[in-house]
Design a protein around this motif. Structure first.
Motif, PDB file in Angstrom:
ATOM      1  N   ALA A  57      -6.167   4.276 -14.564  1.00 27.84           N
ATOM      2  CA  ALA A  57      -8.354   4.203 -15.098  1.00 27.84           C
ATOM      3  C   ALA A  57      -7.862   4.860 -13.893  1.00 27.84           C
ATOM      4  CB  ALA A  57      -8.904   3.444 -15.323  1.00 27.84           C
ATOM      5  N   ASP A  58      -7.389   4.768 -12.473  1.00 27.02           N
ATOM      6  CA  ASP A  58      -7.684   5.456 -11.645  1.00 27.02           C
ATOM      7  C   ASP A  58      -6.868   5.060 -10.662  1.00 27.02           C
ATOM      8  OD1 ASP A  58      -8.461   2.978  -9.660  1.00 27.02           O
ATOM      9  OD2 ASP A  58     -10.231   2.965 -10.858  1.00 27.02           O
ATOM     10  N   LYS A  59      -6.686   6.099  -9.469  1.00 25.70           N
ATOM     11  CA  LYS A  59      -6.120   5.655  -8.206  1.00 25.70           C
ATOM     12  C   LYS A  59      -6.597   5.079  -6.687  1.00 25.70           C
ATOM     13  CE  LYS A  59      -3.218   9.219  -9.380  1.00 25.70           C
ATOM     14  NZ  LYS A  59      -2.419  10.756  -9.180  1.00 25.70           N
ATOM     15  N   MET A  60      -7.655   4.564  -7.232  1.00 27.16           N
ATOM     16  CA  MET A  60      -8.073   3.650  -6.160  1.00 27.16           C
ATOM     17  C   MET A  60      -7.401   2.240  -5.969  1.00 27.16           C
ATOM     18  SD  MET A  60     -12.012   2.069  -6.310  1.00 27.16           S
ATOM     19  CE  MET A  60     -13.358   1.879  -4.420  1.00 27.16           C
ATOM     20  N   LEU A  61      -7.193   1.893  -4.484  1.00 31.37           N
ATOM     21  CA  LEU A  61      -6.708   1.079  -4.043  1.00 31.37           C
ATOM     22  C   LEU A  61      -7.473  -0.282  -3.061  1.00 31.37           C
ATOM     23  CD1 LEU A  61      -3.079   2.737  -2.762  1.00 31.37           C
ATOM     24  CD2 LEU A  61      -3.620   1.541  -5.390  1.00 31.37           C
ATOM     25  N   ARG A  62      -7.324  -1.593  -3.857  1.00 31.63           N
ATOM     26  CA  ARG A  62      -8.337  -2.345  -3.020  1.00 31.63           C
ATOM     27  C   ARG A  62      -8.036  -3.185  -1.805  1.00 31.63           C
ATOM     28  NH1 ARG A  62      -9.162  -0.435  -7.999  1.00 31.63           N
ATOM     29  NH2 ARG A  62     -10.864   0.352  -8.439  1.00 31.63           N
ATOM     30  N   GLU A  63      -7.517  -3.524  -1.318  1.00 28.94           N
ATOM     31  CA  GLU A  63      -7.053  -4.666  -0.041  1.00 28.94           C
ATOM     32  C   GLU A  63      -7.181  -5.770  -0.798  1.00 28.94           C
ATOM     33  OE1 GLU A  63      -6.790  -6.148   4.547  1.00 28.94           O
ATOM     34  OE2 GLU A  63      -8.861  -4.791   3.243  1.00 28.94           O
ATOM     35  N   TRP A  69       3.956   5.895  -5.075  1.00 32.10           N
ATOM     36  CA  TRP A  69       3.978   5.761  -6.727  1.00 32.10           C
ATOM     37  C   TRP A  69       3.085   6.936  -7.304  1.00 32.10           C
ATOM     38  CZ3 TRP A  69       7.583   4.524 -10.463  1.00 32.10           C
ATOM     39  CH2 TRP A  69       7.305   4.309 -11.927  1.00 32.10           C
ATOM     40  N   LEU A  70       1.952   6.896  -7.144  1.00 29.70           N
ATOM     41  CA  LEU A  70       0.256   7.328  -7.632  1.00 29.70           C
ATOM     42  C   LEU A  70       0.667   8.465  -6.875  1.00 29.70           C
ATOM     43  CD1 LEU A  70      -2.234   5.130  -7.245  1.00 29.70           C
ATOM     44  CD2 LEU A  70      -0.655   5.230  -9.248  1.00 29.70           C
ATOM     45  N   ARG A  71       1.274   8.801  -6.611  1.00 30.43           N
ATOM     46  CA  ARG A  71       1.118  10.947  -6.155  1.00 30.43           C
ATOM     47  C   ARG A  71       2.497  11.274  -6.930  1.00 30.43           C
ATOM     48  NH1 ARG A  71       0.550   9.508  -0.851  1.00 30.43           N
ATOM     49  NH2 ARG A  71       2.340   9.096  -0.046  1.00 30.43           N
ATOM     50  N   ARG A  72       2.754  10.005  -7.237  1.00 24.12           N
ATOM     51  CA  ARG A  72       3.728  11.376  -8.503  1.00 24.12           C
ATOM     52  C   ARG A  72       3.744  10.450 -10.192  1.00 24.12           C
ATOM     53  NH1 ARG A  72       9.269   8.950  -6.910  1.00 24.12           N
ATOM     54  NH2 ARG A  72       8.364   7.315  -5.782  1.00 24.12           N
ATOM     55  N   ASN A  73       3.134   9.457 -10.319  1.00 20.49           N
ATOM     56  CA  ASN A  73       2.661   9.123 -11.605  1.00 20.49           C
ATOM     57  C   ASN A  73       1.126   8.321 -11.938  1.00 20.49           C
ATOM     58  OD1 ASN A  73       6.326   8.704 -12.561  1.00 20.49           O
ATOM     59  ND2 ASN A  73       5.537   8.079 -10.158  1.00 20.49           N
ATOM     60  N   GLN A  74       1.147   8.542 -13.275  1.00 20.94           N
ATOM     61  CA  GLN A  74       0.194   8.249 -13.582  1.00 20.94           C
ATOM     62  C   GLN A  74      -0.359   7.429 -14.462  1.00 20.94           C
ATOM     63  OE1 GLN A  74      -2.767  10.524 -12.866  1.00 20.94           O
ATOM     64  NE2 GLN A  74      -1.252  11.842 -12.257  1.00 20.94           N
ATOM     65  N   THR A  75       0.915   6.545 -14.409  1.00 23.68           N
ATOM     66  CA  THR A  75       0.909   4.775 -14.689  1.00 23.68           C
ATOM     67  C   THR A  75       1.087   3.913 -14.415  1.00 23.68           C
ATOM     68  OG1 THR A  75       3.222   5.229 -15.296  1.00 23.68           O
ATOM     69  CG2 THR A  75       2.441   5.825 -17.511  1.00 23.68           C
ATOM     70  N   SER A  76       1.353   2.768 -14.802  1.00 23.29           N
ATOM     71  CA  SER A  76       1.178   1.344 -13.459  1.00 23.29           C
ATOM     72  C   SER A  76       2.694   1.812 -13.759  1.00 23.29           C
ATOM     73  CB  SER A  76       1.301   0.160 -14.382  1.00 23.29           C
ATOM     74  OG  SER A  76       2.404  -0.789 -13.946  1.00 23.29           O
ATOM     75  N   PRO A  77       3.094   1.255 -12.180  1.00 22.56           N
ATOM     76  CA  PRO A  77       4.724   1.097 -12.198  1.00 22.56           C
ATOM     77  C   PRO A  77       5.389  -0.510 -13.025  1.00 22.56           C
ATOM     78  CG  PRO A  77       3.565   0.817 -10.404  1.00 22.56           C
ATOM     79  CD  PRO A  77       2.424   0.932 -11.223  1.00 22.56           C
ATOM     80  N   THR A  78       4.595  -1.406 -12.564  1.00 35.08           N
ATOM     81  CA  THR A  78       4.966  -2.440 -13.642  1.00 35.08           C
ATOM     82  C   THR A  78       4.194  -2.629 -15.320  1.00 35.08           C
ATOM     83  OG1 THR A  78       3.140  -3.501 -13.017  1.00 35.08           O
ATOM     84  CG2 THR A  78       4.720  -3.800 -11.874  1.00 35.08           C
ATOM     85  N   LEU A  79       3.359  -2.138 -15.633  1.00 32.66           N
ATOM     86  CA  LEU A  79       3.105  -2.050 -17.412  1.00 32.66           C
ATOM     87  C   LEU A  79       3.284  -1.056 -17.297  1.00 32.66           C
ATOM     88  CD1 LEU A  79      -0.280  -4.122 -16.552  1.00 32.66           C
ATOM     89  CD2 LEU A  79       2.045  -5.141 -16.825  1.00 32.66           C
ATOM     90  N   GLY A  80       4.010   0.198 -16.968  1.00 30.09           N
ATOM     91  CA  GLY A  80       3.730   1.504 -17.625  1.00 30.09           C
ATOM     92  C   GLY A  80       2.682   1.978 -18.712  1.00 30.09           C
ATOM     93  N   THR A  81       1.481   1.219 -18.269  1.00 31.08           N
ATOM     94  CA  THR A  81       0.270   1.737 -18.857  1.00 31.08           C
ATOM     95  C   THR A  81      -0.627   3.001 -18.299  1.00 31.08           C
ATOM     96  OG1 THR A  81      -1.105   0.315 -17.796  1.00 31.08           O
ATOM     97  CG2 THR A  81       0.089  -0.067 -20.580  1.00 31.08           C
ATOM     98  N   PRO A  82      -1.738   3.681 -18.621  1.00 32.56           N
ATOM     99  CA  PRO A  82      -1.809   4.758 -17.630  1.00 32.56           C
ATOM    100  C   PRO A  82      -2.665   3.952 -16.640  1.00 32.56           C
ATOM    101  CG  PRO A  82      -1.899   5.104 -20.467  1.00 32.56           C
ATOM    102  CD  PRO A  82      -1.435   4.091 -20.385  1.00 32.56           C
ATOM    103  N   ARG A 115       0.767  -0.817   0.179  1.00 32.09           N
ATOM    104  CA  ARG A 115       0.218   0.221   0.573  1.00 32.09           C
ATOM    105  C   ARG A 115       0.508   1.610  -0.484  1.00 32.09           C
ATOM    106  NH1 ARG A 115      -5.534   0.608   1.224  1.00 32.09           N
ATOM    107  NH2 ARG A 115      -5.566  -1.199   2.065  1.00 32.09           N
ATOM    108  N   LYS A 116       1.725   1.140   1.183  1.00 35.63           N
ATOM    109  CA  LYS A 116       2.639   2.606   0.882  1.00 35.63           C
ATOM    110  C   LYS A 116       3.398   2.677   0.416  1.00 35.63           C
ATOM    111  CE  LYS A 116       2.877   2.811   6.125  1.00 35.63           C
ATOM    112  NZ  LYS A 116       4.342   2.053   7.112  1.00 35.63           N
TER     113      LYS A 116
END
Length: 127
Positions: A107-113, A92-105, A86-87
């Motif tokens: 869709a949202d910044k929602m995190l699900r447990e 990462w999402l505070r600084r980036n708009q893309t996936s850290p693993t895929l590099g794709t945009p 989570r942290k």
């Protein structure tokens, strides 16, 4: 060489990639190719190799965050379908708009447990 011997055989695929890159850097240094540029990378590779050696070989790779490469204690699923600590993904999402693993945009910044993975990690670590 980190790829030699039994220790090298216990590394997961990304560990082998780091070991290969480390070997390339050392080969470049030996041949004095772009020495200043390559030399600047060596401390980071040493740090990565040292961190990887501390990971227990019996910890399944699925328990490791793709950002921190550490065992996740609070795993969450991001919009890209990947699970992260989570942290780490929040930062990462505070600084980036893309996936850290895929590099794709993203869709949202929602995190699900990821409750199932959290339970499996806790069981594994309790052994």
């Amino acid at each position: 060489d980190p790829n030699d011997g039994a220790e090298g055989e216990t590394w997961r695929p990304f560990h082998r990639e780091v070991a290969t890159l480390y070997g390339i850097v050392l080969a470049c240094l030996e041949k004095k190719m772009r020495r200043a540029e390559v030399s600047a990378l060596v401390p980071r590779f040493e740090e990565m190799r040292s961190a990887l050696e501390k990971i227990e070989p019996d910890v399944p790779g699925e328990f490791l965050c793709p950002i921190t490469h550490e065992v996740m204690v609070d795993p969450v699923v991001a919009a890209d379908g990947e699970t992260y600590e989570r942290k780490a993904i929040a930062e990462w999402l505070r600084r980036n708009q893309t996936s850290p693993t895929l590099g794709t945009p993203m869709a949202d910044k929602m995190l699900r447990e990821n409750r199932l993975l959290k339970m499996l990690v806790q069981r594994h670590l309790a052994k």
